[in-house]
Design a protein around this motif. Structure first.
Motif, PDB file in Angstrom:
ATOM      1  N   GLY A  87       0.835  -1.205   0.000  1.00  0.00           N
ATOM      2  CA  GLY A  87       0.000   0.000   0.000  1.00  0.00           C
ATOM      3  C   GLY A  87       0.870   1.255   0.000  1.00  0.00           C
ATOM      4  N   LYS A  88       0.616   2.137   0.963  1.00  0.00           N
ATOM      5  CA  LYS A  88       1.386   3.372   1.078  1.00  0.00           C
ATOM      6  C   LYS A  88       2.668   3.177   1.871  1.00  0.00           C
ATOM      7  CE  LYS A  88      -2.724   6.387   1.054  1.00  0.00           C
ATOM      8  NZ  LYS A  88      -3.830   5.386   1.094  1.00  0.00           N
ATOM      9  N   GLY A  89       2.923   1.925   2.288  1.00  0.00           N
ATOM     10  CA  GLY A  89       3.968   1.671   3.278  1.00  0.00           C
ATOM     11  C   GLY A  89       5.364   2.052   2.840  1.00  0.00           C
ATOM     12  N   ALA A  90       5.704   1.784   1.569  1.00  0.00           N
ATOM     13  CA  ALA A  90       7.053   2.129   1.106  1.00  0.00           C
ATOM     14  C   ALA A  90       7.251   3.644   1.159  1.00  0.00           C
ATOM     15  CB  ALA A  90       7.273   1.589  -0.308  1.00  0.00           C
ATOM     16  N   ASN A  91       6.218   4.395   0.791  1.00  0.00           N
ATOM     17  CA  ASN A  91       6.306   5.859   0.877  1.00  0.00           C
ATOM     18  C   ASN A  91       6.385   6.322   2.320  1.00  0.00           C
ATOM     19  OD1 ASN A  91       6.198   6.143  -1.868  1.00  0.00           O
ATOM     20  ND2 ASN A  91       4.011   6.641  -1.938  1.00  0.00           N
ATOM     21  N   THR A  92       5.612   5.659   3.194  1.00  0.00           N
ATOM     22  CA  THR A  92       5.656   6.018   4.615  1.00  0.00           C
ATOM     23  C   THR A  92       7.057   5.812   5.169  1.00  0.00           C
ATOM     24  OG1 THR A  92       3.351   5.345   4.866  1.00  0.00           O
ATOM     25  CG2 THR A  92       4.656   5.494   6.887  1.00  0.00           C
ATOM     26  N   GLU A  93       7.663   4.697   4.789  1.00  0.00           N
ATOM     27  CA  GLU A  93       9.015   4.398   5.264  1.00  0.00           C
ATOM     28  C   GLU A  93       9.992   5.472   4.783  1.00  0.00           C
ATOM     29  OE1 GLU A  93      10.699   0.795   3.671  1.00  0.00           O
ATOM     30  OE2 GLU A  93      12.033   0.567   5.396  1.00  0.00           O
ATOM     31  N   ARG A  94       9.857   5.865   3.515  1.00  0.00           N
ATOM     32  CA  ARG A  94      10.764   6.854   2.931  1.00  0.00           C
ATOM     33  C   ARG A  94      10.547   8.240   3.544  1.00  0.00           C
ATOM     34  NH1 ARG A  94       8.935   7.777  -2.579  1.00  0.00           N
ATOM     35  NH2 ARG A  94       7.726   9.374  -1.507  1.00  0.00           N
ATOM     36  N   ASP A  95       9.276   8.623   3.685  1.00  0.00           N
ATOM     37  CA  ASP A  95       8.969  10.001   4.091  1.00  0.00           C
ATOM     38  C   ASP A  95       9.105  10.232   5.591  1.00  0.00           C
ATOM     39  OD1 ASP A  95       8.417  10.378   1.453  1.00  0.00           O
ATOM     40  OD2 ASP A  95       6.221  10.319   1.676  1.00  0.00           O
ATOM     41  N   HIS A  96       8.869   9.201   6.389  1.00  0.00           N
ATOM     42  CA  HIS A  96       8.827   9.405   7.842  1.00  0.00           C
ATOM     43  C   HIS A  96       9.931   8.671   8.598  1.00  0.00           C
ATOM     44  CE1 HIS A  96       4.974  11.535   7.738  1.00  0.00           C
ATOM     45  NE2 HIS A  96       4.637  10.693   6.768  1.00  0.00           N
ATOM     46  N   ALA A  97      10.629   7.741   7.913  1.00  0.00           N
ATOM     47  CA  ALA A  97      11.663   6.950   8.585  1.00  0.00           C
ATOM     48  C   ALA A  97      11.242   6.573   9.998  1.00  0.00           C
ATOM     49  CB  ALA A  97      12.993   7.712   8.600  1.00  0.00           C
ATOM     50  N   PRO A  98      10.093   5.885  10.133  1.00  0.00           N
ATOM     51  CA  PRO A  98       9.589   5.588  11.469  1.00  0.00           C
ATOM     52  C   PRO A  98      10.518   4.641  12.221  1.00  0.00           C
ATOM     53  CG  PRO A  98       8.330   4.392   9.826  1.00  0.00           C
ATOM     54  CD  PRO A  98       9.244   5.304   9.076  1.00  0.00           C
TER      55      PRO A  98
END
Ligand SMILES: [Mg+2]
Ligand SMILES: [Zn+2]
Length: 178
Positions: free
Chosen positions: A151-162
């Motif tokens: 889903g949006k997870g790869a972008n979330t990982e890139r944008d937020h580095a959680p």
């Protein structure tokens, strides 16, 4: 950790997401391994709750009947594999409605926690999501979270580095942790 309660986001975690929203049961298509992971955990006694933002309802893109049909398809898919989904909480508001349920607000997870009742123990609970909002909602109710790259997870990982653990998918997480 003894996992006893699993909270899941829906779109992008259990099923393929779309920028055009998932508007019907026909458009609702499970991601590889997702239903199997849910069924396996359920069979092990883990309580499964789903927390899903569905602003498409307020936008008029689909009706509550369509949503019921999507969720029936999801439930039946899990049941066909010998598991069950214990609860589904959805938010039907728009982002601008300032409701308390739409993630990152904690309301949907609080609903699931109420439904879980005495079985809820925060450190025996996990939230798995693909959006930063999912991680924020988990943090707001004090439970650990995992990010998946579907889903949006790869972008979330890139944008937020959680700082939470990251897995390729729900199925991949289950393979390594169940
Ligand atoms: Mg999602
Ligand atoms: Zn809401």
């Amino acid at each position: 950790m003894a996992l006893r309660t699993l909270f899941l986001d829906r779109d992008g975690v259990i099923n393929h997401d779309s920028p055009d929203y998932i508007k019907s049961a026909a458009e609702w298509q499970p991601l590889p391994g997702a239903l199997e992971a849910i069924a396996t955990l359920s069979q092990q006694g883990v309580w499964i709750g789903i927390a899903t933002n569905q602003s498409g309802l307020a936008r008029g893109l689909f009706t509550s009947v369509d949503l019921d049909q999507m969720h029936l398809k999801m439930r039946q898919g899990v049941e066909a594999l010998g598991g069950r989904i214990d609860a589904i909480a959805h938010c039907f508001h728009l982002p601008d409605d300032c409701c308390r349920c739409r993630k990152p607000e904690p309301g949907l997870l609080e609903q699931l926690i109420r439904q879980r009742g005495e079985g809820f123990v925060s450190h025996e609970t996990l939230m798995i999501g693909d959006s930063y909002k999912d991680l924020q909602a988990a943090q707001a109710v004090g439970i650990p979270a995992v990010l998946v790259r579907t889903g949006k997870g790869a972008n979330t990982e890139r944008d937020h580095a959680p700082t939470v653990p990251v897995y390729d998918s729900l199925g991949h997480w289950a393979e390594l942790n169940v």
